[in-house]
Write a protein that holds these residues in place. Structure first.
Motif, PDB file in Angstrom:
ATOM      1  N   GLY A 275      36.546 -27.255   8.909  1.00 38.42           N
ATOM      2  CA  GLY A 275      36.338 -26.077   9.753  1.00 38.42           C
ATOM      3  C   GLY A 275      37.283 -25.969  10.925  1.00 38.42           C
TER       4      GLY A 275
ATOM      5  N   GLU B 148      41.561 -22.007   9.791  1.00 39.83           N
ATOM      6  CA  GLU B 148      41.234 -20.847   8.963  1.00 39.83           C
ATOM      7  C   GLU B 148      42.368 -20.616   7.977  1.00 39.83           C
ATOM      8  OE1 GLU B 148      40.588 -16.140   9.794  1.00 39.83           O
ATOM      9  OE2 GLU B 148      39.219 -17.515  10.819  1.00 39.83           O
TER      10      GLU B 148
ATOM     11  N   PRO C   7      36.272 -18.590   0.888  1.00 32.81           N
ATOM     12  CA  PRO C   7      36.084 -19.198   2.213  1.00 32.81           C
ATOM     13  C   PRO C   7      37.378 -19.160   3.027  1.00 32.81           C
ATOM     14  CG  PRO C   7      35.271 -20.645   0.462  1.00 32.81           C
ATOM     15  CD  PRO C   7      36.086 -19.580  -0.196  1.00 32.81           C
TER      16      PRO C   7
ATOM     17  N   ARG D  87      37.110 -19.786   6.493  1.00 31.47           N
ATOM     18  CA  ARG D  87      36.851 -20.888   7.422  1.00 31.47           C
ATOM     19  C   ARG D  87      35.483 -21.481   7.122  1.00 31.47           C
ATOM     20  NH1 ARG D  87      38.562 -22.796  12.403  1.00 31.47           N
ATOM     21  NH2 ARG D  87      40.006 -21.063  12.734  1.00 31.47           N
ATOM     22  N   TYR D  88      35.428 -22.809   7.116  1.00 36.03           N
ATOM     23  CA  TYR D  88      34.166 -23.517   6.931  1.00 36.03           C
ATOM     24  C   TYR D  88      33.551 -23.877   8.276  1.00 36.03           C
ATOM     25  CZ  TYR D  88      35.034 -24.192   1.923  1.00 36.03           C
ATOM     26  OH  TYR D  88      35.242 -23.990   0.582  1.00 36.03           O
ATOM     27  N   ALA D  89      32.243 -24.012   8.299  1.00 36.88           N
ATOM     28  CA  ALA D  89      31.540 -24.542   9.462  1.00 36.88           C
ATOM     29  C   ALA D  89      31.546 -26.067   9.368  1.00 36.88           C
ATOM     30  CB  ALA D  89      30.102 -24.016   9.504  1.00 36.88           C
TER      31      ALA D  89
ATOM     32  N   ASP E 151      29.191 -28.051   9.120  1.00 35.86           N
ATOM     33  CA  ASP E 151      28.222 -28.592   8.154  1.00 35.86           C
ATOM     34  C   ASP E 151      28.621 -28.322   6.705  1.00 35.86           C
ATOM     35  OD1 ASP E 151      27.784 -25.891   7.893  1.00 35.86           O
ATOM     36  OD2 ASP E 151      25.674 -25.932   8.505  1.00 35.86           O
TER      37      ASP E 151
ATOM     38  N   SER F  56      29.147 -25.326   5.317  1.00 39.07           N
ATOM     39  CA  SER F  56      28.851 -23.960   4.893  1.00 39.07           C
ATOM     40  C   SER F  56      30.041 -23.054   5.215  1.00 39.07           C
ATOM     41  CB  SER F  56      27.592 -23.450   5.598  1.00 39.07           C
ATOM     42  OG  SER F  56      27.784 -23.417   7.007  1.00 39.07           O
ATOM     43  N   VAL F  57      30.042 -21.871   4.610  1.00 39.89           N
ATOM     44  CA  VAL F  57      31.138 -20.933   4.835  1.00 39.89           C
ATOM     45  C   VAL F  57      30.871 -20.132   6.106  1.00 39.89           C
ATOM     46  CG1 VAL F  57      32.403 -18.963   3.903  1.00 39.89           C
ATOM     47  CG2 VAL F  57      31.636 -20.777   2.373  1.00 39.89           C
ATOM     48  N   ALA F  58      31.736 -20.283   7.087  1.00 36.63           N
ATOM     49  CA  ALA F  58      31.571 -19.571   8.349  1.00 36.63           C
ATOM     50  C   ALA F  58      32.205 -18.177   8.298  1.00 36.63           C
ATOM     51  CB  ALA F  58      32.182 -20.377   9.498  1.00 36.63           C
ATOM     52  N   VAL F  59      33.366 -18.074   7.659  1.00 40.18           N
ATOM     53  CA  VAL F  59      34.058 -16.785   7.530  1.00 40.18           C
ATOM     54  C   VAL F  59      34.530 -16.666   6.080  1.00 40.18           C
ATOM     55  CG1 VAL F  59      35.952 -15.319   8.313  1.00 40.18           C
ATOM     56  CG2 VAL F  59      34.853 -16.903   9.924  1.00 40.18           C
TER      57      VAL F  59
END
Length: 258
Positions: free
Chosen positions: A93, A96, A135, A137-139, A141, A143-146
């Motif tokens: 994360g 990006e 994806p 950007r990943y978070a 944890d 998960s997919v943030a963006v």
């Protein structure tokens, strides 16, 4: 800007690139990369850069230097498979990433440089490139943030096409084998790759050249990129290690093989 576009050093050529700037960078793998200009940005410590380039170098060379130093916040690329630090930053994360089909990336740069805001292409139809959800950007944890948005689709001749937007950037960095003081450039063989496309997309284009000649020495028919697209030219100092031409994958015939 005068007709003589030469500057004294790579450091001077990129001195006004601010934090958060967008840059189109020429090169393919390690072929034709503006290593001296990249090194000058690395030395300056400019941060938050948004880079558009076919790839991100390797772990210790080219754009990989900026990446390892945490100076890149976003990459728009078509191929990123040779850089382990790239994968680590993306999956954690920290970075990006917009992955773009290679031909589409080339055309987005060309279109931006030609003043074309968008175009339709069949590349990516029926995939997440068009449907969205890749994806970016990943978070932390995992998960997919963006995620990438869905692209506008239109049919021509009964075939679906995606709307892609042209790319323009604040700056462009390119490398040529020969340039004159007016910014006309000649690239060597396959080192031409993404360099002319990146050069046209930048609002301010900086070219590092191996050989600097006087205006009029280049035959107009041998010029690959006219100087109208180039604002600054810096000659690479002979023997400068930052301008080394590295071989990305050296393949040799086993000893004794005929």
């Amino acid at each position: 800007m005068g007709l003589d576009k030469t500057v004294a050093s790579a450091a001077e050529a990129v001195a006004d690139v601010p934090d958060g700037a967008s840059l189109a960078v020429g090169g393919f793998g390690l072929c034709g990369i503006p290593g001296t200009l990249i090194n000058a940005l690395w030395q300056r410590g400019v941060n938050g850069l948004e880079i558009v380039s076919n790839n991100c170098g390797v772990d210790d060379w080219g754009l990989g230097l900026l990446l390892a130093a945490g100076q890149i916040s976003r990459m728009t690329s078509s191929y990123v498979g040779e850089n382990k630090e790239f994968a680590r930053q993306y999956l954690s994360g920290e970075l990006e990433v917009e992955l773009v089909p290679q031909g589409t990336l080339a055309e987005r740069l060309r279109a931006g440089g030609a003043g074309i805001p968008a175009f339709y292409t069949p590349a990516g139809t029926g995939t997440q490139v068009g449907e969205g959800g890749l994806p970016w950007r990943y978070a932390a944890d995992g998960s997919v943030a963006v995620a990438s948005p869905a692209k506008e689709t239109r049919e021509f001749g009964g075939r679906p096409y995606l709307l892609e937007h042209g790319i323009t950037t604040d700056f462009a960095l390119v490398r040529a084998t020969v340039g004159d003081r007016h910014g006309n450039l000649v690239f060597h063989s396959s080192a031409r790759n993404f360099n002319p496309l990146a050069a046209t997309a930048g609002r301010v284009t900086v070219a590092e050249v191996d050989h600097l000649v006087e205006p009029g020495e280049l035959d107009p028919d041998e010029i690959h990129l006219p100087g109208i697209f180039v604002q600054r030219v810096v000659r690479v100092t002979p023997g400068d290690p930052t301008a080394e031409r590295r071989v990305e994958r050296r393949t040799v015939r086993p000893e004794g093989e005929s």
